[in-house]
Design a protein around this motif. Structure first.
Motif, PDB file in Angstrom:
ATOM      1  N   ARG A 136      -3.681   1.569   5.992  1.00  0.00           N
ATOM      2  CA  ARG A 136      -2.486   1.082   5.304  1.00  0.00           C
ATOM      3  C   ARG A 136      -2.190   1.874   4.037  1.00  0.00           C
ATOM      4  O   ARG A 136      -1.065   1.884   3.571  1.00  0.00           O
ATOM      5  N   GLY A 137      -3.180   2.530   3.453  1.00  0.00           N
ATOM      6  CA  GLY A 137      -2.962   3.329   2.251  1.00  0.00           C
ATOM      7  C   GLY A 137      -3.771   2.834   1.069  1.00  0.00           C
ATOM      8  O   GLY A 137      -4.798   2.175   1.226  1.00  0.00           O
ATOM      9  N   SER A 138      -3.280   3.148  -0.132  1.00  0.00           N
ATOM     10  CA  SER A 138      -3.945   2.794  -1.394  1.00  0.00           C
ATOM     11  C   SER A 138      -3.186   1.689  -2.108  1.00  0.00           C
ATOM     12  O   SER A 138      -1.971   1.583  -1.991  1.00  0.00           O
ATOM     13  N   THR A 195       9.263   6.733   3.022  1.00  0.00           N
ATOM     14  CA  THR A 195       8.461   5.922   2.109  1.00  0.00           C
ATOM     15  C   THR A 195       8.710   4.435   2.338  1.00  0.00           C
ATOM     16  O   THR A 195       7.763   3.644   2.419  1.00  0.00           O
ATOM     17  N   LEU A 196       9.967   4.043   2.466  1.00  0.00           N
ATOM     18  CA  LEU A 196      10.280   2.629   2.729  1.00  0.00           C
ATOM     19  C   LEU A 196       9.685   2.176   4.058  1.00  0.00           C
ATOM     20  O   LEU A 196       9.171   1.057   4.166  1.00  0.00           O
ATOM     21  N   ASN A 197       9.734   3.035   5.052  1.00  0.00           N
ATOM     22  CA  ASN A 197       9.150   2.699   6.353  1.00  0.00           C
ATOM     23  C   ASN A 197       7.641   2.498   6.228  1.00  0.00           C
ATOM     24  O   ASN A 197       7.073   1.555   6.782  1.00  0.00           O
ATOM     25  N   ARG A 198       6.976   3.377   5.470  1.00  0.00           N
ATOM     26  CA  ARG A 198       5.525   3.243   5.243  1.00  0.00           C
ATOM     27  C   ARG A 198       5.213   1.973   4.456  1.00  0.00           C
ATOM     28  O   ARG A 198       4.250   1.274   4.740  1.00  0.00           O
ATOM     29  N   PHE A 199       6.037   1.689   3.443  1.00  0.00           N
ATOM     30  CA  PHE A 199       5.841   0.460   2.673  1.00  0.00           C
ATOM     31  C   PHE A 199       5.883  -0.744   3.603  1.00  0.00           C
ATOM     32  O   PHE A 199       5.015  -1.609   3.548  1.00  0.00           O
ATOM     33  N   MET A 200       6.910  -0.808   4.425  1.00  0.00           N
ATOM     34  CA  MET A 200       7.088  -1.948   5.330  1.00  0.00           C
ATOM     35  C   MET A 200       5.886  -2.081   6.265  1.00  0.00           C
ATOM     36  O   MET A 200       5.389  -3.190   6.493  1.00  0.00           O
ATOM     37  N   ALA A 201       5.408  -0.949   6.786  1.00  0.00           N
ATOM     38  CA  ALA A 201       4.274  -0.956   7.716  1.00  0.00           C
ATOM     39  C   ALA A 201       2.952  -1.274   7.024  1.00  0.00           C
ATOM     40  O   ALA A 201       1.979  -1.643   7.686  1.00  0.00           O
ATOM     41  N   SER A 202       2.908  -1.156   5.701  1.00  0.00           N
ATOM     42  CA  SER A 202       1.642  -1.354   4.985  1.00  0.00           C
ATOM     43  C   SER A 202       1.280  -2.820   4.786  1.00  0.00           C
ATOM     44  O   SER A 202       0.134  -3.135   4.466  1.00  0.00           O
ATOM     45  N   PHE A 203       2.238  -3.716   4.960  1.00  0.00           N
ATOM     46  CA  PHE A 203       1.947  -5.132   4.749  1.00  0.00           C
ATOM     47  C   PHE A 203       1.192  -5.711   5.937  1.00  0.00           C
ATOM     48  O   PHE A 203       1.401  -5.296   7.073  1.00  0.00           O
ATOM     49  N   ARG A 256       0.856  -1.190   0.000  1.00  0.00           N
ATOM     50  CA  ARG A 256       0.000   0.000   0.000  1.00  0.00           C
ATOM     51  C   ARG A 256       0.888   1.235   0.000  1.00  0.00           C
ATOM     52  O   ARG A 256       1.964   1.241   0.603  1.00  0.00           O
ATOM     53  N   ILE A 257       0.420   2.261  -0.703  1.00  0.00           N
ATOM     54  CA  ILE A 257       1.188   3.493  -0.832  1.00  0.00           C
ATOM     55  C   ILE A 257       0.343   4.683  -0.404  1.00  0.00           C
ATOM     56  O   ILE A 257      -0.882   4.585  -0.307  1.00  0.00           O
ATOM     57  N   ASP A 258       1.013   5.803  -0.177  1.00  0.00           N
ATOM     58  CA  ASP A 258       0.324   7.076   0.013  1.00  0.00           C
ATOM     59  C   ASP A 258       0.237   7.704  -1.368  1.00  0.00           C
ATOM     60  O   ASP A 258       1.263   7.935  -2.017  1.00  0.00           O
ATOM     61  N   SER A 259      -0.977   7.944  -1.845  1.00  0.00           N
ATOM     62  CA  SER A 259      -1.180   8.415  -3.209  1.00  0.00           C
ATOM     63  C   SER A 259      -1.867   9.765  -3.239  1.00  0.00           C
ATOM     64  O   SER A 259      -2.757  10.032  -2.442  1.00  0.00           O
ATOM     65  N   LYS A 260      -1.456  10.591  -4.201  1.00  0.00           N
ATOM     66  CA  LYS A 260      -2.124  11.875  -4.427  1.00  0.00           C
ATOM     67  C   LYS A 260      -3.371  11.684  -5.290  1.00  0.00           C
ATOM     68  O   LYS A 260      -4.254  12.514  -5.288  1.00  0.00           O
ATOM     69  N   GLU A 261      -3.401  10.576  -6.052  1.00  0.00           N
ATOM     70  CA  GLU A 261      -4.476  10.363  -7.017  1.00  0.00           C
ATOM     71  C   GLU A 261      -5.625   9.504  -6.500  1.00  0.00           C
ATOM     72  O   GLU A 261      -6.742   9.639  -6.962  1.00  0.00           O
ATOM     73  N   PRO A 269       0.200  -8.137   8.988  1.00  0.00           N
ATOM     74  CA  PRO A 269       1.083  -8.818   9.946  1.00  0.00           C
ATOM     75  C   PRO A 269       1.472 -10.207   9.440  1.00  0.00           C
ATOM     76  O   PRO A 269       0.667 -10.907   8.833  1.00  0.00           O
ATOM     77  N   ASN A 270       2.711 -10.560   9.655  1.00  0.00           N
ATOM     78  CA  ASN A 270       3.258 -11.864   9.260  1.00  0.00           C
ATOM     79  C   ASN A 270       3.232 -12.130   7.755  1.00  0.00           C
ATOM     80  O   ASN A 270       3.304 -13.284   7.341  1.00  0.00           O
ATOM     81  N   PHE A 271       3.115 -11.079   6.947  1.00  0.00           N
ATOM     82  CA  PHE A 271       3.135 -11.257   5.494  1.00  0.00           C
ATOM     83  C   PHE A 271       4.432 -11.932   5.053  1.00  0.00           C
ATOM     84  O   PHE A 271       4.432 -12.796   4.192  1.00  0.00           O
ATOM     85  N   PHE A 272       5.531 -11.528   5.661  1.00  0.00           N
ATOM     86  CA  PHE A 272       6.842 -12.071   5.296  1.00  0.00           C
ATOM     87  C   PHE A 272       7.234 -13.279   6.144  1.00  0.00           C
ATOM     88  O   PHE A 272       8.266 -13.870   5.921  1.00  0.00           O
ATOM     89  N   GLY A 273       6.434 -13.606   7.152  1.00  0.00           N
ATOM     90  CA  GLY A 273       6.810 -14.665   8.075  1.00  0.00           C
ATOM     91  C   GLY A 273       7.805 -14.131   9.096  1.00  0.00           C
ATOM     92  O   GLY A 273       8.033 -12.929   9.193  1.00  0.00           O
ATOM     93  N   ALA A 274       8.417 -15.025   9.829  1.00  0.00           N
ATOM     94  CA  ALA A 274       9.327 -14.621  10.902  1.00  0.00           C
ATOM     95  C   ALA A 274      10.698 -14.198  10.387  1.00  0.00           C
ATOM     96  O   ALA A 274      11.442 -13.535  11.102  1.00  0.00           O
TER      97      ALA A 274
END
Length: 159
Positions: free
Chosen positions: A40-42, A114-122, A28-33, A124-129
């Motif tokens: 989590r975003g768009s 932006t990278l921090n927001r990207f990481m937080a947008s997934f 998910r991203i922060d979008s102007k559009e 929980p446990n999307f990537f596993g441990a």
């Protein structure tokens, strides 16, 4: 104009691209559009410029190329795409040391956020441990799989 099916055709021959497209689907991203769906975003719906850049990267990788130069336009979404690809790469390649080189401190700070927001947008446990945020500072982003993104500022040339 790139065909939406072109990426999926390339993804059938390149497992990393198939995984990356699934990664983008959850990102998910922060979008102007586009209004945010939730906190989590768009969703990131790839623009033609992003599709074309990703196709070129995938075609280069299929030929064994490991270095890509991008002459990018402004406001074409290429930085967003490349930041997502960087995060994906360090997530799927443990113990990778990557460098994000920016021209100014302001751009570095924006990309770091932006990278921090990207990481937080997934979810929980999307990537596993094996892949989680370990530490994040103005100098680098450390992950539990041993990967690291270093933030560097090259500066601008004064003519």
């Amino acid at each position: 104009m790139p065909s939406p099916d072109r990426l999926h055709t390339l993804a059938r021959r390149q497992p990393w691209l198939s995984l990356f497209l699934k990664f983008l689907d959850r990102l998910r991203i922060d979008s102007k559009e586009v209004a945010a769906e939730d906190e989590r975003g768009s969703r990131l719906d790839l623009w033609n410029s992003q599709r074309l850049a990703l196709e070129q990267i995938a075609e280069g990788r299929a030929k064994g190329q490991h270095m890509v130069y991008v002459l990018k336009l402004r406001q074409g979404g290429i930085s967003t795409l490349l930041l997502a690809l960087l995060l994906f790469w360090v997530a799927t390649h443990p113990r990778t040391i990557a460098a994000l080189v920016c021209n100014t401190d302001k751009v570095r700070d924006t990309f770091r956020d932006t990278l921090n927001r990207f990481m937080a947008s997934f979810p929980p446990n999307f990537f596993g441990a094996s892949f989680k945020k370990d530490r994040h500072s103005s100098a680098h982003f450390l992950f539990t799989n041993g990967s690291r993104i270093d933030y560097l500022v090259a500066g601008t040339r004064k003519v």
